[in-house]
Design a protein around this motif. Sequence first.
Motif, mmCIF file in Angstrom:
data_model
loop_
_atom_site.group_PDB
_atom_site.id
_atom_site.type_symbol
_atom_site.label_atom_id
_atom_site.label_comp_id
_atom_site.label_asym_id
_atom_site.label_seq_id
_atom_site.Cartn_x
_atom_site.Cartn_y
_atom_site.Cartn_z
ATOM 1 N N GLY A 1 44.274 37.029 56.345
ATOM 2 C CA GLY A 1 44.418 38.355 56.113
ATOM 3 C C GLY A 1 44.273 38.799 54.533
ATOM 4 N N LEU A 2 43.687 37.930 54.205
ATOM 5 C CA LEU A 2 43.479 38.453 52.343
ATOM 6 C C LEU A 2 42.287 39.213 52.171
ATOM 7 N N PRO A 3 42.260 40.291 51.699
ATOM 8 C CA PRO A 3 41.234 41.276 51.771
ATOM 9 C C PRO A 3 40.089 40.643 50.670
ATOM 10 N N PRO A 4 38.807 40.584 50.890
ATOM 11 C CA PRO A 4 37.683 39.929 50.372
ATOM 12 C C PRO A 4 37.625 40.084 48.659
ATOM 13 N N GLU A 5 38.090 41.366 48.338
ATOM 14 C CA GLU A 5 38.178 41.733 46.932
ATOM 15 C C GLU A 5 39.148 40.877 46.077
ATOM 16 N N ARG A 6 40.208 40.145 47.060
ATOM 17 C CA ARG A 6 41.167 39.250 46.412
ATOM 18 C C ARG A 6 40.906 38.074 46.319
ATOM 19 N N LEU A 7 39.433 37.604 46.570
ATOM 20 C CA LEU A 7 39.187 36.407 46.522
ATOM 21 C C LEU A 7 38.022 36.195 45.417
ATOM 22 N N GLN A 8 38.115 35.394 44.533
ATOM 23 C CA GLN A 8 36.936 34.933 43.623
ATOM 24 C C GLN A 8 36.408 33.611 43.753
ATOM 25 N N GLY B 1 32.362 41.626 49.271
ATOM 26 C CA GLY B 1 33.553 42.066 48.469
ATOM 27 C C GLY B 1 33.962 40.929 47.626
ATOM 28 N N VAL B 2 33.519 39.445 47.851
ATOM 29 C CA VAL B 2 34.125 38.538 47.292
ATOM 30 C C VAL B 2 33.547 38.601 45.864
ATOM 31 N N ARG B 3 34.300 38.222 45.025
ATOM 32 C CA ARG B 3 33.912 37.854 43.423
ATOM 33 C C ARG B 3 33.335 36.796 43.153
ATOM 34 N N ILE B 4 32.313 36.655 42.401
ATOM 35 C CA ILE B 4 31.712 35.442 41.941
ATOM 36 C C ILE B 4 31.920 35.275 40.183
ATOM 37 N N ALA B 5 32.547 34.087 40.078
ATOM 38 C CA ALA B 5 32.597 33.865 38.704
ATOM 39 C C ALA B 5 31.487 32.673 38.192
ATOM 40 N N ILE B 6 31.171 32.670 36.916
ATOM 41 C CA ILE B 6 30.573 31.442 36.341
ATOM 42 C C ILE B 6 31.766 30.833 35.703
ATOM 43 N N ASP B 7 31.975 29.464 35.890
ATOM 44 C CA ASP B 7 33.076 28.624 35.296
ATOM 45 C C ASP B 7 32.546 28.186 34.005
ATOM 46 N N ASP B 8 33.082 27.931 33.193
ATOM 47 C CA ASP B 8 32.775 27.036 31.934
ATOM 48 C C ASP B 8 31.674 27.499 31.485
ATOM 49 N N PHE B 9 31.440 28.841 31.468
ATOM 50 C CA PHE B 9 29.894 29.418 30.909
ATOM 51 C C PHE B 9 30.063 28.874 29.219
ATOM 52 N N GLY B 10 28.589 28.488 28.784
ATOM 53 C CA GLY B 10 28.525 28.075 27.481
ATOM 54 C C GLY B 10 28.515 26.521 27.374
ATOM 55 N N THR B 11 28.789 25.831 28.318
ATOM 56 C CA THR B 11 28.828 24.339 28.103
ATOM 57 C C THR B 11 27.837 23.632 28.803
ATOM 58 N N GLY B 12 26.810 24.482 29.562
ATOM 59 C CA GLY B 12 25.811 23.909 30.068
ATOM 60 C C GLY B 12 24.490 24.088 29.359
ATOM 61 N N TYR B 13 23.376 23.612 29.720
ATOM 62 C CA TYR B 13 22.238 24.257 29.272
ATOM 63 C C TYR B 13 21.689 25.696 29.974
ATOM 64 N N SER B 14 22.194 26.711 29.152
ATOM 65 C CA SER B 14 22.100 27.905 29.824
ATOM 66 C C SER B 14 20.591 28.585 30.034
#
Length: 294
Positions: free
Chosen positions: A142-149, A175-188
């Motif tokens: 029952g978790l709303p999609p906006e409350r999942l990243q 509505g699911v949030r998508i984050a890039i983790d550890d940004f700036g550590t890879g070859y961007s």
Amino acid sequence: WAKAAGGARWELFDADRNQQELARYALSAAIPTALERGEFYLDYQPLTSLRDGTMVGVEALVRWRHPELGELRPDRFIGLAEETGLIVPLGGWVLADAAREAENWPAGGRPAAPFVSVNLAVRQVHRPGLVRQVLQVLERTGLPPERLQLEITESAMMSTTGEPVHALRALADMGVRIAIDDFGTGYSNLAYLRDLPVTELKIAGNFVAGLRGCPSDPKTRTDERILASLVSLAHALDLTVTVEGVETAAQADRLRAIGCDAAQGWHFGRPGPTGQILDRLDRERQAAPLFIPR
Ligand code: C2E
Ligand code: MG
Ligand code: MG
Ligand code: MG
């Protein structure tokens, strides 16, 4: 004679390596039983708004209470689980448990309850059933999609083409949030920022370590400039920015001045049990009763 000694050393070295391999193998082989026995658990760490100090989200971090080895940090077993494919059942458990827990969180100092942010391994992103799996978890809890990243590392994003792109887009459309983790550590190679439905950048703690509150130090200045340009890049693309590894008030002040949206780190709260999150939401609610319509 020397040669014999050398040979013995090699044997020793090999035996050592074999031992390590065996230990790694044993650890990964134990994952399925550990899942059955409930040896994994999640700690939760606040993601705090740098504007008003409220908790916007919470990252779920997996730990293993191993019967013989004690408490294991994810760095000990996530890599193994990825290599062996066991990250699929393990990651599935993390997703379901985090969603089940987060569904109980009330709103704190802001109108909406915090979202829960779950780390996804490359394998999980590339798995055909991802969208169905996430949908099922949201339906069951029952978790709303906006409350999942979903947090995906930069390197995983870069290998994401074809089907996985459609999957992430379908999730983002829900509505699911998508984050890039550890940004700036890879070859961007920043192309994925154009092609994928990202909503947030999480900048790795490396650049923050330089912000020691000593603005005349050239290393501090360089780190600040890097951070400031990553923030303007993110904002130009309509993404929010969270900075990880914030350990001091001085670092938090600099990041606020630079325009970062949110921060995560020991200064704002260590990872801990869900009760710690509930307490904090309670305190926030009491501190701001007039502003929150309930
Ligand atoms: P991450 O996703 O970048 O998580 C942040 C890590 O930084 C966590 O380590 C957290 O405890 C640590 N941290 C938080 N604040 C501070 C701070 O102020 N200073 C310092 N020095 N460190 C801080 P943790 O819990 O050991 O997790 C390590 C990594 O393991 C995570 O990095 C993530 O990549 C991976 N991981 C954790 N849980 C999961 C999971 O459920 N699935 C997958 N696939 N990976 C996971
Ligand atoms: Mg993460
Ligand atoms: Mg990170
Ligand atoms: Mg990491």
